[in-house]
Design a protein around this motif. Structure first.
Motif, PDB file in Angstrom:
ATOM      1  N   HIS A   1     -26.233  49.293  92.447  1.00 58.03           N
ATOM      2  CA  HIS A   1     -25.248  50.068  92.708  1.00 58.03           C
ATOM      3  C   HIS A   1     -25.009  51.513  92.350  1.00 58.03           C
ATOM      4  N   SER A   2     -26.131  51.893  92.094  1.00 62.80           N
ATOM      5  CA  SER A   2     -26.255  53.777  92.005  1.00 62.80           C
ATOM      6  C   SER A   2     -26.407  54.038  93.175  1.00 62.80           C
ATOM      7  N   GLN A   3     -26.375  55.475  93.122  1.00 62.20           N
ATOM      8  CA  GLN A   3     -26.693  56.339  94.292  1.00 62.20           C
ATOM      9  C   GLN A   3     -28.047  57.073  94.102  1.00 62.20           C
TER      10      GLN A   3
ATOM     11  N   GLY B   1     -30.866  59.273  93.395  1.00 61.93           N
ATOM     12  CA  GLY B   1     -30.947  60.447  92.374  1.00 61.93           C
ATOM     13  C   GLY B   1     -30.173  60.237  91.304  1.00 61.93           C
ATOM     14  N   ASP B   2     -29.327  59.158  91.110  1.00 61.64           N
ATOM     15  CA  ASP B   2     -28.539  58.800  89.820  1.00 61.64           C
ATOM     16  C   ASP B   2     -29.404  58.666  88.836  1.00 61.64           C
ATOM     17  N   GLN B   3     -29.143  58.978  87.511  1.00 60.10           N
ATOM     18  CA  GLN B   3     -29.567  58.629  86.153  1.00 60.10           C
ATOM     19  C   GLN B   3     -28.916  57.267  85.765  1.00 60.10           C
ATOM     20  N   VAL B   4     -29.366  56.339  85.816  1.00 59.70           N
ATOM     21  CA  VAL B   4     -28.742  55.045  85.231  1.00 59.70           C
ATOM     22  C   VAL B   4     -29.204  54.554  84.008  1.00 59.70           C
TER      23      VAL B   4
END
Length: 50
Positions: free
Chosen positions: A33-35, A37-40
Motif C-alpha cells: 500500500h506504499s508508494q 520510494g516511501d520508507q515503510v
C-alpha cells in the motif's frame, strides 16, 4: 538464509509459525500500500523471534 542476506536471519521461537506469518502478511500489506520510494515502518518481529 545467512548465505543470501547481509543481515543475520531471525530464529523462530518454539514453532510459532502462525505469529510469523501474521507478521509477514502485515508487513507485505504495508509495503504493497506504499508508494515507490516511501520508507515503510514495519512492526518489530518480537513475538516470534528468539
Amino acid at each position: 538464509m545467512a548465505k543470501f542476506s547481509p543481515r543475520t536471519p531471525n530464529q523462530l521461537k518454539g514453532g510459532q509459525f502462525q505469529e510469523m506469518f501474521v507478521w509477514l502478511s502485515r508487513s507485505i500489506q504495508a509495503v504493497a500500500h506504499s508508494q515507490v520510494g516511501d520508507q515503510v515502518a514495519l512492526d518489530p518481529a518480537k513475538d516470534w523471534v528468539v
